[in-house]
Design a protein around this motif. Structure first.
Motif, PDB file in Angstrom:
ATOM      1  N   ARG A   1       4.819   9.987  -7.297  1.00  0.00           N
ATOM      2  CA  ARG A   1       5.622  10.910  -7.370  1.00  0.00           C
ATOM      3  C   ARG A   1       6.964  10.422  -7.238  1.00  0.00           C
ATOM      4  N   GLN A   2       7.430  10.066  -8.523  1.00  0.00           N
ATOM      5  CA  GLN A   2       8.558   9.570  -8.610  1.00  0.00           C
ATOM      6  C   GLN A   2       9.969  10.245  -8.502  1.00  0.00           C
ATOM      7  N   ASP A   3       9.555  11.654  -8.507  1.00  0.00           N
ATOM      8  CA  ASP A   3      10.803  12.409  -7.999  1.00  0.00           C
ATOM      9  C   ASP A   3      11.096  12.679  -6.566  1.00  0.00           C
ATOM     10  N   VAL A   4      10.365  12.149  -5.809  1.00  0.00           N
ATOM     11  CA  VAL A   4      10.550  12.467  -4.267  1.00  0.00           C
ATOM     12  C   VAL A   4      11.410  11.283  -3.904  1.00  0.00           C
ATOM     13  N   ALA A   5      12.585  11.493  -3.405  1.00  0.00           N
ATOM     14  CA  ALA A   5      13.771  10.780  -3.112  1.00  0.00           C
ATOM     15  C   ALA A   5      13.425   9.815  -1.598  1.00  0.00           C
ATOM     16  N   LYS A   6      12.507  10.825  -0.655  1.00  0.00           N
ATOM     17  CA  LYS A   6      12.440  10.248   0.760  1.00  0.00           C
ATOM     18  C   LYS A   6      10.738  10.330   1.130  1.00  0.00           C
ATOM     19  N   PRO A   7       9.920   9.491   0.737  1.00  0.00           N
ATOM     20  CA  PRO A   7       8.708   9.608   0.904  1.00  0.00           C
ATOM     21  C   PRO A   7       8.330   8.788   2.283  1.00  0.00           C
ATOM     22  N   VAL A   8       9.040   8.339   2.970  1.00  0.00           N
ATOM     23  CA  VAL A   8       8.960   7.687   4.263  1.00  0.00           C
ATOM     24  C   VAL A   8       8.955   8.798   5.214  1.00  0.00           C
ATOM     25  N   TRP A   9       7.938   8.675   6.189  1.00  0.00           N
ATOM     26  CA  TRP A   9       7.987   9.513   7.633  1.00  0.00           C
ATOM     27  C   TRP A   9       7.576   8.878   8.496  1.00  0.00           C
ATOM     28  N   HIS A  10       8.584   8.986   9.608  1.00  0.00           N
ATOM     29  CA  HIS A  10       8.654   7.986  10.743  1.00  0.00           C
ATOM     30  C   HIS A  10       8.731   8.601  12.060  1.00  0.00           C
ATOM     31  N   ASN A  11       7.989   8.650  13.167  1.00  0.00           N
ATOM     32  CA  ASN A  11       8.008   8.909  14.530  1.00  0.00           C
ATOM     33  C   ASN A  11       7.489   8.016  15.611  1.00  0.00           C
ATOM     34  N   SER A  12       7.647   8.356  16.618  1.00  0.00           N
ATOM     35  CA  SER A  12       6.989   7.352  17.628  1.00  0.00           C
ATOM     36  C   SER A  12       6.665   8.174  18.666  1.00  0.00           C
TER      37      SER A  12
ATOM     38  N   GLU B   1       0.842  -1.138  -0.068  1.00  0.00           N
ATOM     39  CA  GLU B   1      -0.096   0.021  -0.077  1.00  0.00           C
ATOM     40  C   GLU B   1       0.936   1.339  -0.058  1.00  0.00           C
ATOM     41  N   PHE B   2       1.901   1.281   1.024  1.00  0.00           N
ATOM     42  CA  PHE B   2       3.009   2.486   0.892  1.00  0.00           C
ATOM     43  C   PHE B   2       3.468   2.499  -0.352  1.00  0.00           C
ATOM     44  N   ASP B   3       3.807   1.434  -0.885  1.00  0.00           N
ATOM     45  CA  ASP B   3       4.632   1.744  -2.192  1.00  0.00           C
ATOM     46  C   ASP B   3       4.058   2.196  -3.334  1.00  0.00           C
ATOM     47  N   SER B   4       2.511   2.133  -3.136  1.00  0.00           N
ATOM     48  CA  SER B   4       1.619   2.560  -4.328  1.00  0.00           C
ATOM     49  C   SER B   4       1.823   4.043  -4.547  1.00  0.00           C
ATOM     50  N   THR B   5       1.834   4.691  -3.420  1.00  0.00           N
ATOM     51  CA  THR B   5       2.137   6.233  -3.277  1.00  0.00           C
ATOM     52  C   THR B   5       3.548   6.621  -3.905  1.00  0.00           C
TER      53      THR B   5
ATOM     54  N   GLY C   1      -1.093  13.484  -5.317  1.00  0.00           N
ATOM     55  CA  GLY C   1       0.388  13.112  -4.973  1.00  0.00           C
ATOM     56  C   GLY C   1       1.043  14.538  -4.453  1.00  0.00           C
ATOM     57  N   LYS C   2       0.185  15.284  -3.958  1.00  0.00           N
ATOM     58  CA  LYS C   2       0.839  16.394  -3.046  1.00  0.00           C
ATOM     59  C   LYS C   2       1.704  15.862  -2.036  1.00  0.00           C
ATOM     60  N   LEU C   3       2.947  16.705  -1.996  1.00  0.00           N
ATOM     61  CA  LEU C   3       3.973  16.414  -0.959  1.00  0.00           C
ATOM     62  C   LEU C   3       3.653  17.066   0.536  1.00  0.00           C
TER      63      LEU C   3
END
Length: 283
Positions: free
Chosen positions: A57-68, A49-53, A126-128
């Protein structure tokens, strides 16, 4: 409640999802997805599911966001309580309902915590998600969530504690006028209104709406290139440049105190008056 010292961004969802869901002897029970807006709950399903996003936007180098978010030692919450807090946190951080995210609970002897994994790429076009000043904003939001949800209030780390904006003091003449009239000096009163309007890290439109409700006039100083240079204000028929109020009210510093969304500048660039066109913030 604490977040990670620094919110992490990454290239691949597989690593962080597998890490978050990996069983371990240090857990009271295996990690489990307890909230978010995704269909799957296994590592393979979430990664797909995440990879589908990423394809949006294949121009985005770091699409992952992670916090705890971590509770103090020995404290715990139900899954529903955690999910409600996490939803509140993500909304205040500026994520929309169409940013994919999941919350994974880790229940350790030292205390519970959840991992929040999200895609910075919105499914809607695809808004970032940019997340400027997000580490400071996250710390401020967590402090407010502790109070709002009746959690143990933890001490803010000194290195990231929010500072009071730098103000210019009122002049001798302003002080004398204030003493004669029995009213606070206009500059000082305006500074107090601005500080109060920024206290809970509002978005730009909410900030402007609050100024108008306090009868403060404002002008957005936007260059011909479209660059935002800041605000000037009018209060009690007196005009003030931000520089006259202090460094804390420059655009660079105002952005740090706002849950800033660059799209909101479009309302200002198009010359739309807030009383007629800006949406009324929903409590």
């Amino acid at each position: 409640m604490k977040g990670m010292r620094k919110i992490r961004r990454g290239k691949n969802f597989a690593g962080v999802v597998q890490y978050a869901l990996k069983p371990g002897a240090h857990h009271k029970s295996d990690p489990v997805v307890i909230g978010g807006n995704m269909l799957g709950d296994s590592a393979l399903e979430l990664i797909a599911e995440f990879d589908s996003t990423k394809h949006l936007r294949q121009d985005v180098a770091k699409p992952v966001w992670h916090n705890s978010l971590r509770l103090p030692d020995g404290e715990s919450l139900s899954n529903d309580q955690w999910a409600k807090i996490a939803d509140d946190y993500m909304k205040k951080m500026g994520f929309s309902d169409t940013h994919l995210c999941c919350y994974v609970l880790h229940d350790d002897p030292a205390g519970q915590h959840i991992h929040i994994i999200a895609s910075r790429i919105d499914l809607n076009g695809g808004k970032l998600y940019l997340g400027r000043n997000e580490n400071l904003i996250s710390t401020q939001i967590i402090s407010k969530l502790e109070v709002a949800h009746g959690l143990t209030v933890t001490k803010t780390a000194p290195s990231i504690a929010p500072k009071q904006p730098k103000r210019k003091r009122i002049s001798r003449n302003e002080q004398m006028l204030s003493e004669r009239t029995g009213l606070p000096a206009s500059k000082e009163a305006l500074q107090q209104i601005l500080d109060k309007s920024l206290a809970d890290t509002p978005d730009l439109l909410t900030f402007i709406k609050r100024l108008e409700e306090a009868e403060v006039g404002w002008t957005a100083n936007i260059a011909s290139t479209g660059k935002m240079n800041g605000f000037s204000f009018e209060y009690r028929d007196i005009a003030f440049k931000a520089s006259q109020l202090g460094k804390g009210y420059s655009w660079a510093n105002l952005q740090k105190q706002l849950n800033y969304n660059p799209d909101h500048l479009e309302f200002l660039r198009k010359g739309i008056q807030t009383k007629e066109a800006l949406p009324v913030p929903v409590p």
